[in-house]
Design a protein around this motif. Structure first.
Motif, short mmCIF file in Angstrom:
data_model
loop_
_atom_site.label_atom_id
_atom_site.label_comp_id
_atom_site.label_asym_id
_atom_site.label_seq_id
_atom_site.Cartn_x
_atom_site.Cartn_y
_atom_site.Cartn_z
N ALA A 67 0.83 -1.21 0.00
CA ALA A 67 0.00 0.00 0.00
C ALA A 67 0.86 1.25 0.00
O ALA A 67 0.52 2.26 -0.63
CB ALA A 67 -0.94 -0.01 1.21
N TRP B 294 2.19 1.66 -3.56
CA TRP B 294 1.09 2.06 -4.44
C TRP B 294 0.76 3.54 -4.22
O TRP B 294 0.57 4.30 -5.16
CB TRP B 294 -0.12 1.17 -4.15
CG TRP B 294 -1.35 1.54 -4.92
CD1 TRP B 294 -2.22 2.54 -4.64
CD2 TRP B 294 -1.82 0.92 -6.10
NE1 TRP B 294 -3.23 2.58 -5.58
CE2 TRP B 294 -3.00 1.59 -6.48
CE3 TRP B 294 -1.36 -0.16 -6.87
CZ2 TRP B 294 -3.73 1.22 -7.61
CZ3 TRP B 294 -2.10 -0.52 -7.99
CH2 TRP B 294 -3.26 0.16 -8.35
N SER B 295 0.67 3.93 -2.97
CA SER B 295 0.29 5.32 -2.68
C SER B 295 1.38 6.30 -3.08
O SER B 295 1.09 7.44 -3.42
CB SER B 295 -0.04 5.48 -1.19
OG SER B 295 1.11 5.26 -0.41
N GLY C 47 0.65 6.74 -6.60
CA GLY C 47 -0.66 7.36 -6.74
C GLY C 47 -0.68 8.81 -6.32
O GLY C 47 -1.33 9.66 -6.96
N ASN C 48 0.04 9.15 -5.24
CA ASN C 48 0.10 10.55 -4.81
C ASN C 48 0.83 11.40 -5.83
O ASN C 48 0.47 12.57 -6.06
CB ASN C 48 0.81 10.64 -3.45
CG ASN C 48 -0.10 10.27 -2.31
OD1 ASN C 48 -1.26 10.62 -2.29
ND2 ASN C 48 0.43 9.54 -1.34
N HIS D 77 -1.71 11.95 -8.53
CA HIS D 77 -2.80 12.81 -8.06
C HIS D 77 -2.38 14.27 -8.01
O HIS D 77 -3.09 15.15 -8.50
CB HIS D 77 -3.27 12.35 -6.69
CG HIS D 77 -4.24 13.28 -6.03
ND1 HIS D 77 -5.55 13.37 -6.42
CD2 HIS D 77 -4.08 14.18 -5.03
CE1 HIS D 77 -6.17 14.27 -5.69
NE2 HIS D 77 -5.30 14.78 -4.83
N GLN E 209 -10.08 0.13 -4.24
CA GLN E 209 -11.05 0.63 -3.27
C GLN E 209 -11.95 -0.48 -2.75
O GLN E 209 -12.28 -0.52 -1.56
CB GLN E 209 -11.90 1.73 -3.92
CG GLN E 209 -12.86 2.44 -2.98
CD GLN E 209 -12.14 3.32 -1.98
OE1 GLN E 209 -11.05 3.80 -2.25
NE2 GLN E 209 -12.75 3.52 -0.82
N THR F 51 0.49 5.47 3.92
CA THR F 51 0.18 5.85 2.54
C THR F 51 0.09 7.36 2.39
O THR F 51 0.49 7.91 1.36
CB THR F 51 -1.15 5.21 2.10
OG1 THR F 51 -2.19 5.56 3.00
CG2 THR F 51 -1.04 3.70 2.05
N THR F 52 -0.39 8.04 3.41
CA THR F 52 -0.47 9.50 3.34
C THR F 52 0.91 10.12 3.48
O THR F 52 1.25 11.07 2.76
CB THR F 52 -1.41 10.04 4.43
OG1 THR F 52 -2.67 9.41 4.32
CG2 THR F 52 -1.59 11.54 4.29
N SER G 284 3.59 8.88 2.58
CA SER G 284 4.32 8.68 1.32
C SER G 284 4.10 9.85 0.38
O SER G 284 4.95 10.13 -0.48
CB SER G 284 3.86 7.38 0.64
OG SER G 284 2.56 7.52 0.09
N GLY G 285 2.97 10.53 0.55
CA GLY G 285 2.72 11.73 -0.25
C GLY G 285 3.75 12.82 0.01
O GLY G 285 4.00 13.65 -0.87
#
Length: 374
Positions: free
Chosen positions: A11, A14-15, A18-19, A22, A105, A132-133, A135-136
């Motif tokens: 995760a 992935w994040s 993904g971040n 995004h 999701q 995951t956050t 990682s942003g």
């Protein structure tokens, strides 16, 4: 528990990718020559793909299994990002990427719930969300400097290696899928709608401004890509820290109390983000608002598990994501039109509408979870 930690590592990777996608999608599309209205529609396509596939996936995932669903999501992500990063078939690529996100999701939260015992769900959901956050922080910071170095058109391609690195952690993950019962939604429809309503109201409000915060700050204060990326990286880090504190709040306030407390506390910071004239104050408001509003996410996911049967969980999270995406996309498209007509001045009205919708959604939480129905 080793399997749960492997899942958390996947995760995280992935994040990270993904971040990066995004945060820099708007800049990427802008660099490709798309006008603001088209960027708003691109955000809508990304989210509406989840709406279109929500119900089919709600029936497919319990039959396919959580783990195979995640494998499929990874495999769909790679061609979607390659095409998008090269500027080819942009809107179909966004739809494919949105489909992969819908699979994640629907499968991720039920899989994690199966990997850990019930009494540890809040802690593990919070840890997953924090990782995951957080990682942003690294991904947006990296992407900001990559944009300054290579140009905004190239950044999305750098997300691909992180998705590839996440795949081994879930490939062959030892997990018992359990009995694959068919989804029966009809007798639980009212409960689902009740649990979803606050999220949907908040989603509409979020769509008006959240997809455009990077552009808003860049235009209002004349920031570079690197500075904008650094500010949003700090926001992600603050959110990750706030999520780690959620188990402590849950112990003192309960799950529902923790959700209402942190989200209500975020509202003054949203107002400061909208109308404060100084960059340091706006930056501080951005960090605190994002941390407080988003920290409730893992607690909400754990609380919903208490109300749902096993076979309902993938479908619920897919429907939640789809309806959230629908309203978020509606808000995003409307916001793009308003910005196209009014320019930067449009944000005064957009932030006001978001503030009102957030307050309404938060007020609905006690009603939505007023009693447990089995």
């Amino acid at each position: 528990m080793r399997a749960a930690y492997r899942f958390l590592l996947a995760a995280f990777m992935w994040s990270f990718g993904g971040n990066l996608v995004h945060f820099f999608l708007n800049f990427h599309l802008e660099a490709l020559g798309y006008p603001r209205q088209a960027i708003g529609l691109a955000q809508a396509v990304l989210l509406l793909s989840g709406v279109v596939f929500a119900l089919p996936l709600a029936y497919l995932i319990p039959r396919l299994g959580y783990l195979r669903s995640l494998h499929l999501a990874f495999l769909l992500t790679l061609p979607a990002l390659l095409l998008l990063g090269l500027g080819l078939l942009v809107f179909p690529s966004l739809a494919l990427y949105g489909l992969a996100g819908a699979l994640v999701q629907g499968a991720a939260a039920p899989l994690l719930a199966r990997l850990v015992p019930e009494e540890k769900r809040v802690a593990f959901f919070s840890l997953q969300a924090a990782l995951t956050t957080a990682s942003g922080f690294f991904s947006t910071l990296l992407a900001g400097y990559l944009s300054d170095l290579f140009g905004a058109r190239q950044v999305l391609l750098f997300a691909l290696p992180f998705f590839l690195l996440g795949l081994p952690f879930v490939w062959g993950l030892p997990v018992l899928e359990g009995e694959r019962k068919p989804l029966r939604l009809s007798h639980r429809l009212f409960l689902w709608l009740r649990l979803l309503l606050p999220q949907l109201v908040i989603g509409l409000g979020a769509g008006l401004v959240i997809p455009f915060l990077n552009l808003y700050l860049k235009e209002k204060f004349g920031l570079t890509y690197g500075t904008t990326g650094f500010i949003f990286a700090l926001s992600a880090l603050a959110t990750g820290v706030a999520m780690l504190l959620q188990p402590l709040l849950v112990r003192h306030l309960g799950k529902l109390g923790a959700i209402v407390f942190v989200q209500a506390l975020s509202l003054p910071f949203l107002a400061a983000l909208a109308w404060a004239p100084w960059l340091p104050l706006v930056t501080f408001a951005l960090l605190i608002r994002g941390a407080l509003m988003n920290a409730a996410g893992p607690v909400y996911a754990a609380l919903v598990m208490d109300y749902l049967e096993e076979e309902e969980r993938p479908g619920f999270f897919l429907v939640e994501s789809a309806l959230w995406g629908l309203l978020f996309a509606l808000g995003s498209a409307l916001s793009g039109l308003v910005q196209g007509a009014m320019g930067l001045r449009a944000f005064d009205y957009l932030f006001g509408a978001t503030l009102a919708l957030y307050a309404l959604g938060i007020a609905l939480w006690p009603w939505a979870f007023r009693k447990r129905v089995n």
